[in-house]
Each structure stands twice: as C-alpha cells, then as structure tokens.
Design an enzyme around this catalytic site. Structure first.
Site, PDB file in Angstrom:
ATOM      1  CB  SER A 140      -0.863   0.023   1.261  1.00  0.00           C
ATOM      2  OG  SER A 140      -1.405   1.316   1.467  1.00  0.00           O
ATOM      3  CE1 TYR A 153      -4.022  -2.129   5.082  1.00  0.00           C
ATOM      4  CE2 TYR A 153      -2.755  -0.204   4.406  1.00  0.00           C
ATOM      5  CZ  TYR A 153      -3.587  -1.265   4.086  1.00  0.00           C
ATOM      6  OH  TYR A 153      -3.992  -1.449   2.777  1.00  0.00           O
TER       7      TYR A 153
HETATM    8  N1  CAA Z   1      -2.404  13.367  10.888  1.00  0.00           N
HETATM    9  C1  CAA Z   1      -2.103  13.666  12.171  1.00  0.00           C
HETATM   10  N2  CAA Z   1      -3.000  13.721  13.161  1.00  0.00           N
HETATM   11  C2  CAA Z   1      -4.271  13.447  12.851  1.00  0.00           C
HETATM   12  C3  CAA Z   1      -4.663  13.095  11.536  1.00  0.00           C
HETATM   13  C4  CAA Z   1      -3.667  13.085  10.547  1.00  0.00           C
HETATM   14  N3  CAA Z   1      -3.964  12.750   9.279  1.00  0.00           N
HETATM   15  N4  CAA Z   1      -5.982  12.886  11.544  1.00  0.00           N
HETATM   16  C5  CAA Z   1      -6.409  13.071  12.802  1.00  0.00           C
HETATM   17  N5  CAA Z   1      -5.371  13.440  13.588  1.00  0.00           N
HETATM   18  C6  CAA Z   1      -5.417  13.769  14.995  1.00  0.00           C
HETATM   19  C7  CAA Z   1      -6.492  14.803  15.285  1.00  0.00           C
HETATM   20  O1  CAA Z   1      -6.001  16.104  15.059  1.00  0.00           O
HETATM   21  C8  CAA Z   1      -6.783  14.564  16.750  1.00  0.00           C
HETATM   22  O2  CAA Z   1      -5.783  15.161  17.547  1.00  0.00           O
HETATM   23  P1  CAA Z   1      -6.113  15.742  19.029  1.00  0.00           P
HETATM   24  O3  CAA Z   1      -6.609  14.565  19.843  1.00  0.00           O
HETATM   25  O4  CAA Z   1      -4.811  16.296  19.491  1.00  0.00           O
HETATM   26  O5  CAA Z   1      -7.189  16.766  18.809  1.00  0.00           O
HETATM   27  C9  CAA Z   1      -6.623  13.064  16.855  1.00  0.00           C
HETATM   28  O6  CAA Z   1      -5.826  12.625  15.736  1.00  0.00           O
HETATM   29  C10 CAA Z   1      -7.974  12.367  16.773  1.00  0.00           C
HETATM   30  O7  CAA Z   1      -7.798  11.087  17.243  1.00  0.00           O
HETATM   31  P2  CAA Z   1      -9.023  10.122  17.493  1.00  0.00           P
HETATM   32  O8  CAA Z   1      -8.451   8.837  17.953  1.00  0.00           O
HETATM   33  O9  CAA Z   1     -10.070  10.750  18.333  1.00  0.00           O
HETATM   34  O10 CAA Z   1      -9.599  10.024  16.004  1.00  0.00           O
HETATM   35  P3  CAA Z   1     -10.793   9.245  15.471  1.00  0.00           P
HETATM   36  O11 CAA Z   1     -11.091   8.088  16.355  1.00  0.00           O
HETATM   37  O12 CAA Z   1     -11.899  10.173  15.175  1.00  0.00           O
HETATM   38  O13 CAA Z   1     -10.231   8.713  14.072  1.00  0.00           O
HETATM   39  C11 CAA Z   1      -8.951   7.328  12.618  1.00  0.00           C
HETATM   40  C12 CAA Z   1      -9.011   7.989  13.986  1.00  0.00           C
HETATM   41  C13 CAA Z   1     -10.007   6.210  12.562  1.00  0.00           C
HETATM   42  C14 CAA Z   1      -7.584   6.703  12.462  1.00  0.00           C
HETATM   43  C15 CAA Z   1      -9.273   8.367  11.526  1.00  0.00           C
HETATM   44  O14 CAA Z   1      -8.406   9.460  11.683  1.00  0.00           O
HETATM   45  C16 CAA Z   1      -9.116   7.839  10.124  1.00  0.00           C
HETATM   46  O15 CAA Z   1      -9.939   7.076   9.632  1.00  0.00           O
HETATM   47  N6  CAA Z   1      -8.067   8.252   9.438  1.00  0.00           N
HETATM   48  C17 CAA Z   1      -7.784   7.797   8.061  1.00  0.00           C
HETATM   49  C18 CAA Z   1      -6.765   6.704   8.094  1.00  0.00           C
HETATM   50  C19 CAA Z   1      -6.575   6.164   6.714  1.00  0.00           C
HETATM   51  O16 CAA Z   1      -6.168   6.874   5.795  1.00  0.00           O
HETATM   52  N7  CAA Z   1      -6.872   4.869   6.528  1.00  0.00           N
HETATM   53  C20 CAA Z   1      -6.807   4.265   5.238  1.00  0.00           C
HETATM   54  C21 CAA Z   1      -7.822   3.154   5.157  1.00  0.00           C
HETATM   55  S1  CAA Z   1      -7.963   2.464   3.524  1.00  0.00           S
HETATM   56  C22 CAA Z   1      -6.531   1.657   3.338  1.00  0.00           C
HETATM   57  O17 CAA Z   1      -5.772   1.430   4.241  1.00  0.00           O
HETATM   58  C23 CAA Z   1      -6.201   1.232   1.951  1.00  0.00           C
HETATM   59  C24 CAA Z   1      -4.856   1.694   1.586  1.00  0.00           C
HETATM   60  O18 CAA Z   1      -3.918   0.916   1.686  1.00  0.00           O
HETATM   61  C25 CAA Z   1      -4.685   3.049   1.038  1.00  0.00           C
HETATM   62  P1  NAP Z   2     -11.509  -5.770   0.373  1.00  0.00           P
HETATM   63  O1  NAP Z   2     -12.509  -5.539  -0.679  1.00  0.00           O
HETATM   64  O2  NAP Z   2     -11.903  -5.629   1.799  1.00  0.00           O
HETATM   65  O3  NAP Z   2     -10.839  -7.197   0.121  1.00  0.00           O
HETATM   66  C1  NAP Z   2     -10.007  -7.820   1.042  1.00  0.00           C
HETATM   67  C2  NAP Z   2     -10.197  -9.298   0.902  1.00  0.00           C
HETATM   68  O4  NAP Z   2      -9.318  -9.988   1.810  1.00  0.00           O
HETATM   69  C3  NAP Z   2     -11.630  -9.710   1.265  1.00  0.00           C
HETATM   70  O5  NAP Z   2     -12.092 -10.620   0.306  1.00  0.00           O
HETATM   71  C4  NAP Z   2     -11.452 -10.378   2.610  1.00  0.00           C
HETATM   72  O6  NAP Z   2     -12.401 -11.373   2.870  1.00  0.00           O
HETATM   73  C5  NAP Z   2     -10.075 -10.998   2.454  1.00  0.00           C
HETATM   74  N1  NAP Z   2      -9.519 -11.344   3.752  1.00  0.00           N
HETATM   75  C6  NAP Z   2      -9.414 -10.555   4.851  1.00  0.00           C
HETATM   76  N2  NAP Z   2      -8.875 -11.237   5.856  1.00  0.00           N
HETATM   77  C7  NAP Z   2      -8.633 -12.494   5.406  1.00  0.00           C
HETATM   78  C8  NAP Z   2      -8.100 -13.663   5.985  1.00  0.00           C
HETATM   79  N3  NAP Z   2      -7.661 -13.686   7.256  1.00  0.00           N
HETATM   80  N4  NAP Z   2      -8.008 -14.774   5.228  1.00  0.00           N
HETATM   81  C9  NAP Z   2      -8.437 -14.777   3.946  1.00  0.00           C
HETATM   82  N5  NAP Z   2      -8.943 -13.704   3.350  1.00  0.00           N
HETATM   83  C10 NAP Z   2      -9.057 -12.575   4.065  1.00  0.00           C
HETATM   84  O7  NAP Z   2     -10.289  -4.783   0.212  1.00  0.00           O
HETATM   85  P2  NAP Z   2      -9.414  -4.414  -1.065  1.00  0.00           P
HETATM   86  O8  NAP Z   2      -9.363  -2.963  -1.122  1.00  0.00           O
HETATM   87  O9  NAP Z   2      -9.802  -5.199  -2.239  1.00  0.00           O
HETATM   88  O10 NAP Z   2      -7.973  -4.902  -0.534  1.00  0.00           O
HETATM   89  C11 NAP Z   2      -7.192  -5.890  -1.166  1.00  0.00           C
HETATM   90  C12 NAP Z   2      -5.729  -5.670  -0.791  1.00  0.00           C
HETATM   91  O11 NAP Z   2      -5.314  -4.424  -1.307  1.00  0.00           O
HETATM   92  C13 NAP Z   2      -5.467  -5.613   0.714  1.00  0.00           C
HETATM   93  O12 NAP Z   2      -4.244  -6.258   1.009  1.00  0.00           O
HETATM   94  C14 NAP Z   2      -5.348  -4.135   0.979  1.00  0.00           C
HETATM   95  O13 NAP Z   2      -4.586  -3.869   2.118  1.00  0.00           O
HETATM   96  C15 NAP Z   2      -4.691  -3.678  -0.286  1.00  0.00           C
HETATM   97  N6  NAP Z   2      -4.837  -2.268  -0.595  1.00  0.00           N
HETATM   98  C16 NAP Z   2      -6.078  -1.737  -0.754  1.00  0.00           C
HETATM   99  C17 NAP Z   2      -6.160  -0.382  -1.061  1.00  0.00           C
HETATM  100  C18 NAP Z   2      -7.478   0.304  -1.250  1.00  0.00           C
HETATM  101  O14 NAP Z   2      -7.452   1.547  -1.294  1.00  0.00           O
HETATM  102  N7  NAP Z   2      -8.593  -0.366  -1.386  1.00  0.00           N
HETATM  103  C19 NAP Z   2      -5.010   0.386  -1.189  1.00  0.00           C
HETATM  104  C20 NAP Z   2      -3.788  -0.209  -1.002  1.00  0.00           C
HETATM  105  C21 NAP Z   2      -3.713  -1.552  -0.722  1.00  0.00           C
HETATM  106  P3  NAP Z   2     -13.681 -11.022   3.809  1.00  0.00           P
HETATM  107  O15 NAP Z   2     -14.194  -9.688   3.365  1.00  0.00           O
HETATM  108  O16 NAP Z   2     -14.614 -12.142   3.571  1.00  0.00           O
HETATM  109  O17 NAP Z   2     -13.119 -10.986   5.186  1.00  0.00           O
END
Ligand code: CAA
Ligand code: NAP
Length: 246
Positions: A140, A153
């Site tokens: 990622s 992660y």
């Molecule tokens: N950088 C630095 N600080 C940050 C921040 C950031 N980007 N975002 C929030 N903060 C800080 C806030 O300012 C706040 O600080 P204070 O407490 O000092 O006010 C604090 O973090 C908030 O913390 P909380 O624990 O209360 O936050 P929350 O529970 O509302 O949310 C979170 C936490 C769930 C991690 C949320 O910020 C979030 O979802 N962030 C996005 C994370 C992300 O990008 N995930 C990707 C998922 S998809 C994926 O992973 C696929 C892939 O590979 C790309």
């Molecule tokens: P997704 O739709 O949630 O697919 C993830 C798949 O992994 C699901 O089919 C899930 O099955 C399976 N999985 C999870 N835990 C497992 C386990 N313990 N054993 C076997 N299978 C399992 O997400 P996606 O976006 O396609 O993600 C695929 C890959 O790309 C992941 O490695 C993710 O980290 C990576 N990635 C995603 C993004 C993005 O933006 N979407 C970006 C960068 C990298 P169930 O749902 O049935 O649990």
C-alpha cells in the site's frame, strides 16, 4: 501463450475480483482463495460465471499456516501447480497509536504480513524447482509513506516490501520473480469504510483527484505475471494517482 495457474488470495474482495478477472482475460487459469467466513461465495462465483469467468474457489484464513497448506493443496489438486501467487488478502483496523489495542495490532500483522510467510512457503520452492514463478504482493502507499491512524497497517505493508525484496534476491537466479504493487486509495469496501469527511480530504490530496479503479491494479498484475515481466524483480510499483512516489 503458455497458460499458467494463478492463485489469488482475498479473491472475492474489491481488488481481488479485478485481479482474478484480468488474469483470466490474459489467459490464465485462476484459483480464487476466499475467507472461510465469507457468506456470499456461491453468489460471487455465479456472478463471475454470468460474466464469463470460470474460477475455482478454495477457502481458508491466510493468517493460519494450516489453512494455507490445505488451500494450496486443494488448488494444486484442482488446477495443477501454482505458477503465479498473488498475496492480496488484507484488512485494516485503523486507530491512532495512543488508543490502539494489541488485538488490532496482531490482527493486521498476521493477516497482512504473516500471511505472506504462510502462503508463499507453500509454493516458492516448487516454483524454483520448475524454474518459473511469479509472486506478486499487494502492499500500500501507506506502507511506503506511513499514515496517521495506521501504525499497524503501515508496519505490515512496509514489511511486505522488505519481505519481497529479500525473497526476490533469493529466487532471482531460479526464474522466480517477487514484486510488489503499492496501490494508493482504490474504490473498494476497505476505503468506503473511512468516514466520508476524512475520505473527501484524502481524495482532495490525490493529484489526480480520484480513487483508483480495482482493474488498474489487475492490469499491473497481468504485466508482472507475464513472460515479458520476467526481468523485473524486487520492485515496487507505486500506483496511486500521484499521491506519493520515492
Ligand atoms: N495526521 C495527524 N493527526 C491526525 C490526523 C492526521 N492525518 N488525523 C487526525 N489526527 C489527529 C487529530 O487532530 C486529533 O488530535 P487531538 O486529539 O490532538 O485533537 C486526533 O488525531 C484524533 O484522534 P481520534 O483517535 O479521536 O480520532 P478518530 O477516532 O476520530 O479517528 C482514525 C481515527 C479512525 C484513524 C481516523 O483518523 C481515520 O480514519 N483516518 C484515516 C486513516 C486512513 O487513511 N486509513 C486508510 C484506510 S484504507 C486503506 O488502508 C487502503 C490503503 O492501503 C490506502
Ligand atoms: P476488500 O474488498 O476488503 O478485500 C479484502 C479481501 O481480503 C476480502 O475478500 C477479505 O475477505 C479478504 N480477507 C481478509 N482477511 C482475510 C483472511 N484472514 N483470510 C483470507 N482472506 C481474508 O479490500 P481491497 O481494497 O480489495 O484490498 C485488497 C488488498 O489491497 C489488501 O491487502 C489491501 O490492504 C490492499 N490495498 C487496498 C487499497 C485500497 O485503497 N482499497 C489500497 C492499497 C492496498 P472477507 O471480506 O470475507 O473478510
């Protein structure tokens, strides 16, 4: 072209489905590995069939070594030796580090990183013996740049890159390549789980101002799996709309 056998984990998820489809379109025989708790396996297979794709399905938890041994044995029995392994299964358990619990750390490390040991162990030596293989690991952008809220992660995905470089060096002389795709934010359920206001900020920060498409990852897999992809190993393809590059 030579038809190869491809095994894709997390096959029934967003990116996994597109990877299966693109590999099948390129002429490969595809085995779709799915999480045993996934309830809609039969519907997924039926949908794929209706779209013209005939996939073999094997179930197992990638964080379990025993499940992976069983899954690969089933795949081999149904389709023959695995030539292409795509380690794609993954999860998020996002939380700021101050609040992160040990089980959130452990779940992400075992599903996203230890799974590479569990799956790759079943196929890499046999690929080397046959003198041909392709191992493609999905990391990622957040494993490359680090993301607040994702210490678990980002650590696992950075680990995927380190694992791949090390194994690439071990297998380079044996006809087996090991590469990484590091996607940016792609439109799947994993990304849709982010709060809408946070997701909008993320998209605004992507130079291309959009999410990636799963098939854009599938196309990269096809290249890495191809004969002409054979001179690339240990590489990380950053496919992220310009969000980050090294
Ligand atoms: N950088 C630095 N600080 C940050 C921040 C950031 N980007 N975002 C929030 N903060 C800080 C806030 O300012 C706040 O600080 P204070 O407490 O000092 O006010 C604090 O973090 C908030 O913390 P909380 O624990 O209360 O936050 P929350 O529970 O509302 O949310 C979170 C936490 C769930 C991690 C949320 O910020 C979030 O979802 N962030 C996005 C994370 C992300 O990008 N995930 C990707 C998922 S998809 C994926 O992973 C696929 C892939 O590979 C790309
Ligand atoms: P997704 O739709 O949630 O697919 C993830 C798949 O992994 C699901 O089919 C899930 O099955 C399976 N999985 C999870 N835990 C497992 C386990 N313990 N054993 C076997 N299978 C399992 O997400 P996606 O976006 O396609 O993600 C695929 C890959 O790309 C992941 O490695 C993710 O980290 C990576 N990635 C995603 C993004 C993005 O933006 N979407 C970006 C960068 C990298 P169930 O749902 O049935 O649990």
């Amino acid at each position: 072209m030579t038809q190869r056998v491809a095994l894709v984990t997390g096959a029934m998820g967003g990116i996994g489905t597109a990877v299966c489809q693109e590999l099948a379109k390129a002429g490969h025989k595809v085995v779709a590995s799915y999480h045993p708790q996934f309830d809609n396996k039969d519907e997924w297979l039926a949908e794929q069939k209706a779209a013209g794709f005939d996939f073999i399905a094997v179930g197992g938890d990638v964080s379990s070594l025993e499940d992976c041994q069983k899954m690969v044995a089933e795949a081999e029995a149904a389709a023959g030796p695995v030539d292409i392994l795509v380690n794609n299964a993954g999860i998020t358990r996002d939380r700021m580090f101050a609040k992160m619990e040990k089980d959130q750390w452990d779940a992400v490390i075992s599903t996203n990183l230890t799974s590479l040991f569990n799956m790759t162990k079943q196929v890499s030596a046999k690929m080397a013996e046959r003198g041909w293989g392709r191992i493609i690991n999905i990391a990622s952008v957040n494993g490359v740049k680090g993301q607040a809220g994702q210490t678990n992660y980002s650590a696992a995905k950075a680990g995927v890159i380190g694992f791949s470089k090390a194994l690439a060096a071990e297998l380079a002389a044996k006809g087996v390549t090991v590469n990484v795709i590091a996607p940016g934010y792609i439109a799947t359920k994993m990304v849709m789980a982010i709060k809408p206001e946070i997701l909008q900020t993320i998209i605004d920060g992507v130079p291309m101002k959009r999410l990636g498409k799963p098939e854009e990852m599938g196309a990269a897999c096809v290249y890495l799996a191809s004969e002409n992809g054979g001179f690339m190993t240990g590489a990380t393809l950053n496919i992220n709309g310009g969000l980050y590059y090294q």
